[in-house]
Design a protein around this motif. Structure first.
Motif, mmCIF file in Angstrom:
data_model
loop_
_atom_site.group_PDB
_atom_site.id
_atom_site.type_symbol
_atom_site.label_atom_id
_atom_site.label_comp_id
_atom_site.label_asym_id
_atom_site.label_seq_id
_atom_site.Cartn_x
_atom_site.Cartn_y
_atom_site.Cartn_z
ATOM 1 N N GLN A 64 0.814 -1.209 0.000
ATOM 2 C CA GLN A 64 0.000 0.000 0.000
ATOM 3 C C GLN A 64 0.854 1.269 0.000
ATOM 4 O O GLN A 64 0.460 2.288 -0.565
ATOM 5 N N ASN A 72 -5.620 1.950 -2.023
ATOM 6 C CA ASN A 72 -6.594 1.508 -1.036
ATOM 7 C C ASN A 72 -5.961 0.547 -0.041
ATOM 8 O O ASN A 72 -5.010 -0.173 -0.374
ATOM 9 N N SER A 111 -13.715 2.226 -6.037
ATOM 10 C CA SER A 111 -12.511 1.947 -5.243
ATOM 11 C C SER A 111 -12.648 0.582 -4.560
ATOM 12 O O SER A 111 -13.713 -0.023 -4.582
ATOM 13 N N HIS A 112 -11.581 0.089 -3.961
ATOM 14 C CA HIS A 112 -11.569 -1.236 -3.325
ATOM 15 C C HIS A 112 -12.071 -2.320 -4.278
ATOM 16 O O HIS A 112 -12.695 -3.299 -3.851
ATOM 17 N N ASP A 133 -6.727 -1.188 -7.840
ATOM 18 C CA ASP A 133 -7.870 -1.222 -6.933
ATOM 19 C C ASP A 133 -9.024 -0.341 -7.400
ATOM 20 O O ASP A 133 -10.045 -0.253 -6.714
ATOM 21 N N THR A 134 -8.889 0.327 -8.547
ATOM 22 C CA THR A 134 -9.936 1.213 -9.060
ATOM 23 C C THR A 134 -10.184 0.892 -10.527
ATOM 24 O O THR A 134 -9.248 0.821 -11.315
ATOM 25 N N GLU A 168 -11.914 5.746 0.031
ATOM 26 C CA GLU A 168 -10.522 5.705 -0.411
ATOM 27 C C GLU A 168 -10.399 5.806 -1.938
ATOM 28 O O GLU A 168 -9.618 5.086 -2.561
ATOM 29 N N TYR A 169 -11.155 6.709 -2.513
ATOM 30 C CA TYR A 169 -11.092 6.909 -3.971
ATOM 31 C C TYR A 169 -9.905 7.815 -4.279
ATOM 32 O O TYR A 169 -9.969 9.017 -4.136
ATOM 33 N N GLY A 225 -9.717 10.069 1.554
ATOM 34 C CA GLY A 225 -10.306 9.428 0.395
ATOM 35 C C GLY A 225 -11.013 10.430 -0.484
ATOM 36 O O GLY A 225 -12.228 10.563 -0.473
#
Length: 259
Positions: A64, A72, A111-112, A133-134, A168-169, A225
């Motif tokens: 991360q 994320n 996201s995520h 993650d997006t 968390e965008y 985020g």
């Protein structure tokens, strides 16, 4: 989160514990931890991804934080890094409802979305990210995949409310299908664009009347985020462009002081 396949009894014991303290709602992150019959590749990718992420303690935090962009948090503990059959998830949801708990599935979108992208890298928003993650919100194929996932989650949970994530965008407006002339300017439109097909006027919620919370994250009262950060442009200006019948779910992480 969903429990590992060998911890179902422990999960039910925890639900009984919640009932003792008069809780009336439980929210479960689904992600890659539930069987998808239309897209079994999601589950295959999820198991392989989690095995890599759980190779040693602390690896997720290392990944991360090692890139030049925000990423994320990685939820490879969901389902114990495995996945439950749809029948097992139905049983857990029924167990909760029998005890007067509303069950809200959280289906991370935008996201995520690492669970969606391990086997669908063509949908990545940031093509250079080895652990994306997006997904790209301007690519129609992103929603073909996502709506298939939503359809199965709805069939299994039969929920009144779904949490669509969006916390968390960080990676915004980079995907190849975004017109180059737009640049990084219209970020409000980029953020709100993903919410419109997920709102009540869009499939699959128009017929089913689901309520759709949109998650907003904070740590010790400080928004994160999409807040203005050195690596992340602000998205709060999108608030007036999203469907007005969405509900915003605020949640906050708190840090215990060192004694």
């Amino acid at each position: 989160m969903l429990p590992p396949p060998d911890k179902l009894d422990d999960f039910k014991e925890f639900i009984d514990f919640l009932c003792v303290y008069k809780y009336n709602t439980v929210m479960l992150e689904v992600g890659g931890a539930m069987e998808y019959k239309r897209h079994p590749e999601i589950n295959d990718g999820w198991v392989a991804y989690c095995a890599e992420m759980n190779e040693y303690p602390g690896k997720t935090r290392k990944i991360q934080g090692q890139y030049d962009w925000e990423k994320n948090s990685i939820h490879s503990e969901n389902g114990g890094g495995r996945f439950l059959s749809q029948d097992a998830v139905k049983d857990l949801a029924a167990y909760c409802r029998e005890r007067m708990l509303e069950v809200i599935p959280e289906v991370p979108s935008l996201s995520h979305s690492d669970y969606l992208l391990t086997r669908h890298p063509e949908l990545n928003e940031r093509t250079e990210d080895p652990y994306p993650d997006t997904y790209c919100p301007s690519n129609p194929d992103s929603y073909k995949l996502l709506f298939d996932v939503f359809d199965e989650v709805i069939e299994v949970f039969q929920p009144a409310t779904i949490n669509i994530g969006h916390d968390e965008y960080y990676t915004i407006g980079l995907c190849e299908t975004m017109p180059r002339q737009e640049g990084r300017g219209p970020l409000r439109r980029r953020h709100s664009q993903d919410l419109r097909p997920l709102g009540r006027q869009g499939r699959p919620y128009d017929a089913l009347g689901r309520e759709v919370p949109w998650t907003r994250t904070g740590v010790d009262g400080v928004p994160i985020g999409g807040a203005e950060k050195p690596k992340t442009p602000a998205t709060y200006r999108a608030i007036n462009m999203v469907p007005q019948d969405l509900r915003i779910l605020h949640w906050s992480l708190g840090h215990q002081p060192h004694l």
